[in-house]
Design an enzyme around this catalytic site. Structure first.
Site, mmCIF file in Angstrom:
data_model
loop_
_atom_site.group_PDB
_atom_site.id
_atom_site.type_symbol
_atom_site.label_atom_id
_atom_site.label_comp_id
_atom_site.label_asym_id
_atom_site.label_seq_id
_atom_site.Cartn_x
_atom_site.Cartn_y
_atom_site.Cartn_z
ATOM 1 N N GLU A 112 0.854 -1.182 0.000
ATOM 2 C CA GLU A 112 0.000 0.000 0.000
ATOM 3 C C GLU A 112 0.882 1.221 0.000
ATOM 4 O O GLU A 112 1.736 1.372 0.878
ATOM 5 C CB GLU A 112 -0.892 0.021 1.246
ATOM 6 C CG GLU A 112 -2.325 -0.329 0.922
ATOM 7 C CD GLU A 112 -3.231 -0.192 2.132
ATOM 8 O OE1 GLU A 112 -4.134 -1.018 2.237
ATOM 9 O OE2 GLU A 112 -3.018 0.707 2.958
ATOM 10 N N ASP A 132 -6.094 10.015 9.621
ATOM 11 C CA ASP A 132 -4.811 9.482 10.052
ATOM 12 C C ASP A 132 -4.363 10.066 11.378
ATOM 13 O O ASP A 132 -4.607 11.230 11.679
ATOM 14 C CB ASP A 132 -3.746 9.759 8.985
ATOM 15 C CG ASP A 132 -3.901 8.838 7.792
ATOM 16 O OD1 ASP A 132 -3.775 7.619 7.993
ATOM 17 O OD2 ASP A 132 -4.182 9.324 6.683
ATOM 18 N N TYR A 162 -11.208 -3.783 3.043
ATOM 19 C CA TYR A 162 -10.284 -3.348 4.094
ATOM 20 C C TYR A 162 -11.129 -3.108 5.348
ATOM 21 O O TYR A 162 -11.901 -2.164 5.396
ATOM 22 C CB TYR A 162 -9.585 -2.065 3.636
ATOM 23 C CG TYR A 162 -8.472 -1.561 4.543
ATOM 24 C CD1 TYR A 162 -8.595 -1.533 5.924
ATOM 25 C CD2 TYR A 162 -7.295 -1.080 3.987
ATOM 26 C CE1 TYR A 162 -7.579 -1.063 6.726
ATOM 27 C CE2 TYR A 162 -6.259 -0.596 4.794
ATOM 28 C CZ TYR A 162 -6.416 -0.588 6.160
ATOM 29 O OH TYR A 162 -5.404 -0.110 6.950
#
Lengths: 403, 277
Positions: free
Chosen positions: B49, B60, B175
């Site tokens: 990734e 994040d 995911y």
């Protein structure tokens, strides 16, 4: 002949204003946004909720706020009659509380025990800390480290009210970074936390919900102006950062085609210098903070740093409904520099005995040019969105005075 | 068969979980990234990734925020990242590469231009954190036309109704965000994980990758028992901070961590094997 737009039908079910708005967030938040949308749609027309909201706005905020004819300023400028919608007289000193009261009532109904918010100038942070204190909810306010410096009185107010003010040191250390950090908090604490966004940006349903809570400004102003003059105003003028005070004034007038609407962005050191916060005047559409809207970005799609003397306007995006109104031509967006805003700050203070917030001073500055170009049988309304007490340190420092 | 499907068929056939390291492209410097990608494959990565740096990475944690800031300080653009994949492909035709990032740089480049350039460079999947399936139809169509698979997230908060949407839109693999939080958060509860994956498996044949909060080999091994793939990001990116002036040492440390995870994951699966077969 253009087809009349049914303004009440926007946004659509997925939060779109034409190509703008929507819901662009990480998957973890989608459930919370669905939940918020459901509770909001359930209560916004619920008589019991509306009655509670109205009572709070009356008894706690002090609404309705006056519509005030600024006679001396009108006379000096020699043009349109200038009315001020006195949101600065609200409890906590700005329009922000109209929205935090509404969202806090929703938080209560959702059983959330913790409130978070982002703030730039600190007005929304104070308004959030205030309602959290009143309801006995834990409150965390994210604020850019740079803004904490330039808005220290509001930081102290929030702490007095029991809020935990967290300094955000990432990125440009201003409002956009505070919003990023609040989103990160929300993702991590989504079960018990209600995120009170302070402006008409963010993922659906925030732009619609905050607009609806702020529309009390325009509803009142429209009725007041009709009662005082027997007619509608010719123009509405409001400053635009995220754009909540502007949309609150504009929205109830959208169907009144004779009423012009002008949003005033922060031109900073001048739009031509690149050092400004005027995405509608000099940006282009993109996606940030959960919605598609006009943004300030570089050629690679990175968000660029903004500049404004006013922390509350120092933001690279804008509410999606403003982007749509701009493209439709229903509202016009202009910019005013730091220097022009400062001159307007002093002018209104000396002429009317009203000290406006630096954000609000941008709207006043545009009217200094606009009003003389209009006839004296015309009128305009400035949304006097906030009072300037919080900015006294900034102003004094510019004049070489340490308070 | 796509490169991603082929790779998962291989890992399944070998009875192992795929290991997917994440690195932010251009961090600590653009010249390091391609060599690092080859290192990670040599150390046992099955897919890669590659993070596209963004100025406002809302999903994040601090580790990847700082990585983005370092990469952007070098001016790493989306076009640069695509160029890195093109260079990587000169020596590696088999390891799938997924770009992970945020929507705005893609929109600024232009969705069509992005899809064409990424497809030509050998990108296999694209995961845009702030692009949920509801808003993705246009871009996904463009990506699929050039053979790129749109990857989507499922979270612990995803309702069963939304799960259907995601499963219908997803390609390549799903995911699963293993915790409520940003990347690099603590406290992944691996006990609960198996139960969480069940309802997703009922809806899709796609492999399930699990990421967020996998900090060490031991956690990776526990996740490998229940997931088809283990995604590790912040634990690797954090190593950049340990060797700020020494990219070679960072590469070595990243490889060592991936190797350690690989070994622990394979051992965990081996231990399980008699029980599951």
């Amino acid at each position: 002949m253009k087809q009349a737009i049914d303004w009440a039908a926007f946004p659509d079910a997925r939060g779109h204003f034409g190509p703008y708005g929507g819901r662009f967030v990480a998957e973890t938040l989608m459930g919370a946004l669905d939940e918020l949308q459901a509770v909001y749609e359930k209560y916004i027309n619920d008589p019991e909720f509306v009655a509670e909201l109205d009572a709070d706005l009356r008894n706690f905020v002090g609404r309705p706020s006056p519509l005030y004819l600024a006679e001396r300023l009108t006379r000096e400028l020699g043009g349109a009659q200038i009315y001020l919608k006195r949101e600065d007289l609200n409890h906590t000193g700005a329009h922000k509380v109209n929205n935090t009261i509404g969202q806090a009532l929703l938080a209560k109904r959702l059983g959330k025990t913790r409130i978070i918010a982002e703030t730039g100038a600190g007005q929304h942070g104070v308004a959030t800390a205030t309602v959290a204190a009143r309801l006995g909810l834990e409150c965390v306010v994210y604020m850019g480290a740079e803004d904490i410096q330039r808005q220290s009185p509001n930081v102290y107010r929030m702490r007095l009210l029991g809020a935990d003010v967290v300094a955000v040191k990432s990125g440009s250390r201003t409002l956009k970074d505070a919003l990023n950090e609040a989103m990160r908090d929300w993702v991590s604490n989504v079960d018990d936390t209600f995120y009170i966004i302070g402006t008409v940006a963010g993922p659906h349903p925030y732009p619609a919900m905050v607009r609806d809570f702020q529309s009390v400004i325009g509803r009142e102003a429209r009725a007041q102006h009709l009662e005082m003059t027997g007619r509608l105003p010719d123009a509405l003028v409001a400053c635009v950062g995220g754009g909540s005070n502007a949309i609150g004034l504009f929205h109830p007038f959208l169907a009144d085609e004779s009423v012009a609407m002008i949003g005033v962005e922060a031109g900073g050191e001048g739009v031509a210098t690149g050092r400004h916060s005027a995405p509608l005047c000099a940006g282009r559409p993109g996606v940030l903070h959960g919605n598609r809207t006009y943004l300030m970005e570089d050629d690679n799609g990175q968000i660029i740093e903004t500049h404004s003397i006013s922390a509350g306007l120092d933001y690279p995006g804008v509410g999606p409904e403003h982007s749509w109104l701009k493209d439709l031509g229903r509202a016009t967006y202009v910019s005013v520099t730091d220097a022009e805003a400062l001159r307007a700050f002093h002018r209104l203070t000396r002429t009317e005995g009203i000290i406006p917030a630096l954000e609000t001073s941008h709207a006043v500055a545009h009217v200094l040019d606009l009003a003389p170009s209009m006839r004296s049988d015309q009128s305009l309304i400035i949304n006097l969105s906030g009072r300037g007490d919080k900015d006294l340190n900034t102003i004094a420092r510019l004049e070489g005075i340490e308070l | 068969m796509s490169r991603i499907a082929k790779r998962f068929a291989e890992t399944r056939a070998h009875g192992r979980a795929a290991l997917i390291p994440y690195v932010t492209a251009g961090d600590p410097a653009p010249g390091v990234t391609v060599a690092l990608m080859h290192d990670l494959v040599a150390a046992g990565a099955d897919l890669l990734e590659l993070g596209v740096p963004f100025s406002d990475p809302m999903a994040d944690g601090p580790v990847i925020q700082l990585a983005c800031e370092r990469a952007l300080a070098h001016g790493t653009s989306l076009r640069d990242v695509i160029g890195m994949v093109r260079t990587f492909r000169e020596r590696d035709r088999d390891t799938p590469v997924v770009l992970m990032g945020y929507l705005n740089p893609v929109e600024r480049m232009g969705s069509e231009a992005f899809a064409e350039a990424a497809g030509a460079a050998g990108v296999d999947g694209v995961l845009l954190v702030d692009l949920p399936p509801e808003e993705s139809a246009d871009l996904s169509g463009l990506l699929e036309r050039v053979g790129i698979e749109p990857i989507f997230l499922v979270a612990p908060t995803t309702s069963s109704v939304r799960l259907h949407h995601v499963a219908a839109a997803a390609r390549g693999f799903i995911y699963y965000v293993s915790l409520k939080g940003v990347t690099g958060s603590r406290s992944l509860d691996t006990n609960e994980l198996g139960a969480r994956l069940g309802p997703i498996r009922a809806l899709t044949e796609l492999p399930l990758g699990v990421g967020f909060g996998i900090r060490d080999a031991e956690t990776a091994a526990r996740v490998a028992r229940v997931a088809d793939a283990v995604v590790v990001g912040s634990a690797i990116v954090r190593l950049v901070e340990e060797f700020p002036e020494a990219p070679e040492q960072f590469r070595a440390a990243a490889s060592a961590l991936v190797r350690e995870m690989r070994t622990a994951m394979d051992a965990a699966r081996m231990a399980e094997a008699p029980a599951t077969v």
